[in-house]
Each structure stands twice: as C-alpha cells, then as structure tokens.
Design an enzyme around this catalytic site. Sequence first.
Site, mmCIF file in Angstrom:
data_model
loop_
_atom_site.group_PDB
_atom_site.id
_atom_site.type_symbol
_atom_site.label_atom_id
_atom_site.label_comp_id
_atom_site.label_asym_id
_atom_site.label_seq_id
_atom_site.Cartn_x
_atom_site.Cartn_y
_atom_site.Cartn_z
ATOM 1 N N ALA A 97 32.027 38.512 36.686
ATOM 2 C CA ALA A 97 31.723 39.836 37.220
ATOM 3 C C ALA A 97 32.246 39.886 38.652
ATOM 4 C CB ALA A 97 30.217 40.046 37.212
ATOM 5 N N GLU B 59 31.695 35.420 28.942
ATOM 6 C CA GLU B 59 30.886 36.316 28.097
ATOM 7 C C GLU B 59 31.787 37.335 27.389
ATOM 8 O OE1 GLU B 59 26.579 36.727 30.110
ATOM 9 O OE2 GLU B 59 28.255 37.140 31.483
HETATM 10 N N1 T1G Z 1 34.005 38.328 42.294
HETATM 11 C C1 T1G Z 1 34.581 38.789 43.432
HETATM 12 N N2 T1G Z 1 35.484 38.067 44.184
HETATM 13 C C2 T1G Z 1 35.798 36.859 43.731
HETATM 14 C C3 T1G Z 1 35.231 36.303 42.544
HETATM 15 C C4 T1G Z 1 34.298 37.107 41.809
HETATM 16 N N3 T1G Z 1 33.739 36.681 40.670
HETATM 17 N N4 T1G Z 1 35.747 35.071 42.375
HETATM 18 C C5 T1G Z 1 36.597 34.868 43.403
HETATM 19 N N5 T1G Z 1 36.629 35.921 44.215
HETATM 20 C C6 T1G Z 1 37.459 36.098 45.428
HETATM 21 C C7 T1G Z 1 37.109 35.090 46.530
HETATM 22 O O1 T1G Z 1 36.076 35.563 47.343
HETATM 23 C C8 T1G Z 1 38.425 34.988 47.290
HETATM 24 O O2 T1G Z 1 38.521 36.104 48.140
HETATM 25 C C9 T1G Z 1 39.472 35.140 46.178
HETATM 26 O O3 T1G Z 1 38.789 35.774 45.088
HETATM 27 C C10 T1G Z 1 40.011 33.817 45.696
HETATM 28 O O4 T1G Z 1 38.912 32.986 45.357
HETATM 29 C C11 T1G Z 1 27.375 39.192 34.365
HETATM 30 C C12 T1G Z 1 26.662 37.952 36.775
HETATM 31 C C13 T1G Z 1 37.769 31.550 40.049
HETATM 32 C C14 T1G Z 1 37.528 29.136 40.398
HETATM 33 O O5 T1G Z 1 30.949 32.406 39.786
HETATM 34 O O6 T1G Z 1 34.621 29.989 41.224
HETATM 35 O O7 T1G Z 1 29.879 36.815 36.045
HETATM 36 O O8 T1G Z 1 38.524 34.933 50.296
HETATM 37 O O9 T1G Z 1 39.331 31.253 47.111
HETATM 38 O O10 T1G Z 1 39.908 28.423 44.928
HETATM 39 O O11 T1G Z 1 27.064 37.043 33.730
HETATM 40 O O12 T1G Z 1 37.001 31.812 42.871
HETATM 41 O O13 T1G Z 1 40.660 35.588 49.252
HETATM 42 O O14 T1G Z 1 39.089 37.354 50.161
HETATM 43 O O15 T1G Z 1 37.642 30.847 45.277
HETATM 44 O O16 T1G Z 1 41.527 29.567 43.333
HETATM 45 C C15 T1G Z 1 30.550 34.262 37.841
HETATM 46 C C16 T1G Z 1 33.536 32.562 41.063
HETATM 47 C C17 T1G Z 1 30.297 35.534 38.571
HETATM 48 C C18 T1G Z 1 33.312 32.353 39.612
HETATM 49 C C19 T1G Z 1 39.146 30.463 41.804
HETATM 50 N N6 T1G Z 1 31.837 33.728 38.262
HETATM 51 N N7 T1G Z 1 34.872 32.234 41.483
HETATM 52 O O17 T1G Z 1 39.058 29.546 42.848
HETATM 53 O O18 T1G Z 1 40.104 30.933 44.753
HETATM 54 S S1 T1G Z 1 28.694 36.177 38.191
HETATM 55 C C20 T1G Z 1 31.921 32.836 39.227
HETATM 56 C C21 T1G Z 1 35.298 30.949 41.556
HETATM 57 C C22 T1G Z 1 28.843 36.782 36.594
HETATM 58 C C23 T1G Z 1 27.811 37.792 34.596
HETATM 59 C C24 T1G Z 1 27.566 37.228 35.944
HETATM 60 C C25 T1G Z 1 36.664 30.725 42.122
HETATM 61 C C26 T1G Z 1 37.756 30.494 41.058
HETATM 62 P P1 T1G Z 1 39.228 35.988 49.529
HETATM 63 P P2 T1G Z 1 38.928 31.429 45.713
HETATM 64 P P3 T1G Z 1 40.234 29.537 43.999
#
Ligand code: T1G
Length: 677
Positions: free
Chosen positions: A67, A109
């Site tokens: 998300a 999901e």
């Molecule tokens: N939402 C918004 N921004 C995100 C994002 C996300 N899910 N994931 C990454 N970013 C932004 C991050 O802030 C950064 O921004 C840029 O993307 C690059 O990220 C309903 C509720 C995918 C492994 O927890 O683990 O789904 O700093 O530097 O090292 O059930 O990002 O460049 O401005 O980390 O290559 C669940 C979170 C969400 C995964 C890539 N998902 N992301 O790593 O890049 S909750 C997560 C990561 C959800 C549902 C629920 C990592 C990555 P900026 P980065 P990276």
Amino acid sequence: MSEDTPISVTMEKDGEVAVIIVNNPPVNALSWHVRQGLEDNFGAALADDSVKAIVLRCAGATFIAGADISEFGKPPRGPDFNAVLGSIEAASKPVVAAIHGTALGGGLETALVCHYRIAVPSAKLGVPEVKLGLLPGAGGTQRLPRVVGVEAAATMTSTGDPLPAAKAKELGLVDELAGEDSLAADAIAFARAKIADGPRPTREREVFGDVGVIEQLKARNAKRWRGFEAPYANLACVEAATRLPFDEGLAFEREQFMKLMFGSQSAAQRHIFFAERQAAKIDGLPKDTALRDVKKVGVIGAGTMGGGISMNFLQKGIPVTIVEMAEDALDRGVGVIRKNYDASAAKGRFKPEQVDQMMGILTPSLSLDDLADCDLIIEAVYENMDVKKDIFGKLDKIAKPGAILASNTSYLDVDEIATATNRPGDVLGMHFFSPANVMKLLEVVRGEKTAPDALATAMAIGKKIGKVAVVAGVCDGFIGNRMLKPRQMEAMKLLLEGATPAQVDKVHVEFGMPMGPFQMSDLAGVDIGWHRDPNRIESIRDALAAEGRWGQKKQAGFYDYDDKRNPSESPRVAEIIEEFRAKAGVEKREITDQEVIERTLYPMVNEGALILSEGKAQRASDIDVVWIYGYGWPVYRGGPMFWAGLEGTDKIVAALEKHGFEIAPLLKEKAEAKSGF
Ligand code: T1G
C-alpha cells in the site's frame, strides 16, 4: 476516470491474453490512482469477450511493494482496496500475477487474489506490515493460510521477513518460476495454459496446517516481541482464519488492522520507515553531487573497532589494508576477524570459501605508507587528540589526492583533528558503534570544512556497507553520546537521592530499552573514561572503579555477576552509595518510576532540541534514527523526538522545570504550541 488521475495502470493484449501493467515508480505502491487503474482495467478486460485470461505485472524495478504508506492517515481517495481485490478474485477468467523484485504487503495481497502466481527466481515475496506496526489488512492473514498453510502464514505475518521465490514455490505460494529475463513472455504462456483450468479463487481454498505453531512462535519470540502489539495481532488473525468462515475472518482482520493503524505504535514505526530513508539525504546538497570512488579502504588500528569496521568492507568485497603499530597487536586483530567470520560461517551466514575470499582481500600492515593508494582511510585508534593529530598529519603526506580521511572518534573534535592536515575538506568523522560489524548506525560527522562530495561519499559508502548513516555536526558526543550524557548524569544523581541501579534500569527496560543506564555501564565498562587514580574518589563511579568493579568483565560493577554474567543487586554497591549520600549530606527519599522517566528521558529530549537548534542534526527524525539504530530505543516509540510528541512537549517542559532543568528554547516553543518536533 477524472482529469487529474495519473495514468499508472495500462493494458495491452497478446491474442486472448490481456496484460495489465502497473507503472508507479519507484516501487509501484498501491496509490489511489493505481487502485483506480486496476479497477478500470480489470473491468475492461473482464468485459472484453476476446480476453480469455489476464496477466498482472509491473514495470520498473519491482512488483507492487505494498500500500502507499504516505497515504496513511490522509483522507481516503480512489476505490476501496478490498473491493478492488474482491473483484479480481471473483474474476470469471484466470488471472496470473507475474512477479519480479518484491511482492510485499498489499502487493502480495494483490498477488494472492490472482488465481495463479509466476515469479522470477530473484523475486522476494512477503508481508512486512508487522515492521510498520501493522498487519496485512487486505485479506493477507486470511488468504495466506489457505495457500501456504498456517505455519508459514503465521511465520510470514509475525516476522515480516520475505521469502525468496524458490522457497515460495516450495510452499505453493508461487506456482511457476519464470526465466529471470523472460517474465513477461513466460507469464503470457502460463496464463494461456491456465485458460483450460479457469479461475481458482483463493478464498474458496481450505486452511490447512497445525495451529499449534502460533503458541510456539510466541514462546520463541517473547523477548524479541516484548512491548510490540503487531506481532500478536498478526497471529490472532491467522488463528482466526483456522476457525472462522472467510468473510468473518476478513472482518476480524479489518478490526485488528484499524486498531493498529490508529495506535501510536504503528505511527511510530511508520515514522521510522520514512525517517530512515530521509536520514540518507543531505540537505542543500545537489542530488547529482559526484561521489568519489571508493575501491580500496585503509583502517588504522586492529583493535575491537578497527577489526569490526574492516569486516563491513570485506563483506562487500572491498579490499582493506589494516595497519597496526606492533606485530602481535596486528596478528591478534586479524585473528579476531578470522574467528568472527568462522563463527558466523558455523551459523551458516557465510560459506567457508566466502570467509577465505574475505580474508584474502584483507592486507595486514605495520606501515601507514601502505595506505597510499586507499580511497578512504578510517582511523580507529584509542581516544587521544595528540595521537590522532599525529596520525592525520602523517596521512596528509601519505594519502593520495582525493582520499577521504575519516576518524572513528566517538566524541573528539573532528575540526581540531583536521587542522593536522592541509586538506580539511577531505576530513570527516565516521563514528561506528560497537560491535562495528553488527550495529547498523553510523554517525557521519561533518567538519566545518568537510567538502560536500566527501560527505556525500561517506554517506553513500555507509549505505553500501549496510549501515544507516546519519549526518552529525561537530560537538561533544555528536548526536547519540551527547544525549546519553544527561541521561547517565541524572541516573547517577538519582542513586544519591534514593533510587537503586535496579530500579532505574527496570524503568528503562519496561519502557522498552534493551537495558538501563547501569546495566549499560557494566557492559561497556565502568572504567571507560576513568582517570585511573584509585585515590581520587569524586563520584560513585570513581569508587566502583577504584575497587576494581569495572563491570561484567570483572563480574562486578553496579551489579554483581555470576559466571554466566547474570546480574544481582550488590550489597557492596548499596554501601558505597550510602557512604556517598552521607558524605554529600543528601537525605535519602522515595523515588517514583515516573520521576526516573522525567529525569532520565526528558533531559534527552531537551538535549535533542539543543542539537537541532545548533544544526548538529539536520532534522528531528535523524535523532530518532540515531537512537533506534545505535542505542536500542524501542522502534514502537519512534525515537526520543517523535516520542516527545506522543508524551506531550508541554508535559515534558513542566516536569523539567519542576526538576530545575534549563529548558531548550526550541522545546519551550514546541510546548507552547503543544506540538511535537
Ligand atoms: N509506500 C510509499 N512509499 C514507499 C513505499 C510504500 N509502500 N515503499 C517505498 N517507498 C518509497 C521510499 O520512501 C523511498 O522514497 C522510495 O520509495 C524508495 O524506497 C494493506 C497496509 C520495496 C524493499 O512495508 O521495504 O501494504 O526516500 O529507498 O531500498 O496490507 O522500499 O526516495 O523519497 O526503500 O530499493 C507494506 C516498504 C506496506 C514495503 C525497496 N510494504 N518498502 O527498497 O528503496 S503496508 C512495505 C520497502 C501494506 C496492506 C498494508 C522498500 C523496498 P524516497 P527505498 P529500496
């Protein structure tokens, strides 16, 4: 689809197969317009009779990574995620998710409501929501047990650790592995083959596996999950899936999700998610600042810190020349590195040939001259300004032009050290935390004359070796240790006034810290920073040190220790404190746990505000990252500055004033505005 809807989802056709492509850089998060695009394009594909099967895949570096976390807490826009997923699952034509990069959280999901999943071998699949203080709130806790079974679902949701594609295939989460470079074509062929089989709604599959694993997971992770709400909420949802019909399970999941979403723990953990990424950015530095090449590193000092620092680079295949003054010290240092790697290999972290490879790019040396071709040189010798200036003076003549000269000092003045060279622009601090090959935090200390590209290079190399790098300004103790000082000082005063080491430490451990101030002193060494004169007793600490109570290493410090290093309250320490109280003429009194919080944690916030006002930290969230990754501050409290907002800056100021502290102007300002940092 209104005018301002970004086009982040498109569709193309390959014969009777429709391919729906998400393109929302950088990580294809499920922003509102992506959900809108999915609803629109799946609607179109399902309405098109010529379409017999559908493939969902993503452009760019990764499949959907979840998300859009940045939308949380904002007014909802676009279609409801669960409704979009429900319509995909109910599709009358087989839907195949084609996965590369990471399928995480809401991304997995989404893949779970697709009827089949194909992935490239390098893909990773997981539900990391628990790391954000959440749970997979779009059916993940109800659909995973139907696909991978209760055991795997419970482990995946409660730990948040992703699975490599091969393991996911083994568990049945992935139906087919594609060629690493042929996902698009392989997915279409796979979908075409599934036309005959038709749809396979996940919600209609049976939950299977042993629910007993849930209690085992709780028992095994009790210490790791202490204070956290989310792991238990995740497990409660998976357990619910084993006894409730799908829709009731979904409702239970929703209820648990909303509780976490509006709780302070998830707010804190989401804060840290973005704070960690923000910390890597240097304000005012052009994004395209050219970094200096770092292909070879020099480390001066093969002691605990020098050895740990070297290991970080060797693990990334970066050759290291490590310099010591004496042969035996050098051999000892190199021996410890070898022993540590062998120990890690024994735990399966490295293959024996990898250990040989890493040791193979480590060059022991007794001469600074051997550092002449290094791109980065890190000095890690004991804390003495003259010794450090002598070394930097020599490096100034030896090191090649453009080499970065870094000191691992944990509190000395980096600008002073730089005056020993004619290239202060190349000098900065790289403050690692012990054990340096384990602790993730790296304070990169920007000197007055440090060149922007030198700073940017140090930050980038910090990320490359797996550290969370934070910019700190030159001041006594930089960010972390500077805030630690008022905490330790107040903790000592509290002993004098009536508290015991055990009481103060209990308050910190209950707060969520891994240990309290006195347990920490005993671990680090009560004699650190001691003047070594046993006849000069000016503090309780001096008295302990003079008696050889140097901490765990001496089985005696603020606590007594058995040979398994289990602490117990020490009658001798109580005596010493009593003697000091009498000498100081201090009346012993009742100290409440709340007073311990007010006098040991609130002053840290106060000091943090001073650090911010002085520009010794770029932003408040950097301070939070320092304390989370360097000092074990509980992530579910978001770090000292974020926590100050939860606790109430006005409440903090009132208490600090009650205890006679001088209030930092910035903290006073926040309190008057009743705002956080
Ligand atoms: N939402 C918004 N921004 C995100 C994002 C996300 N899910 N994931 C990454 N970013 C932004 C991050 O802030 C950064 O921004 C840029 O993307 C690059 O990220 C309903 C509720 C995918 C492994 O927890 O683990 O789904 O700093 O530097 O090292 O059930 O990002 O460049 O401005 O980390 O290559 C669940 C979170 C969400 C995964 C890539 N998902 N992301 O790593 O890049 S909750 C997560 C990561 C959800 C549902 C629920 C990592 C990555 P900026 P980065 P990276």
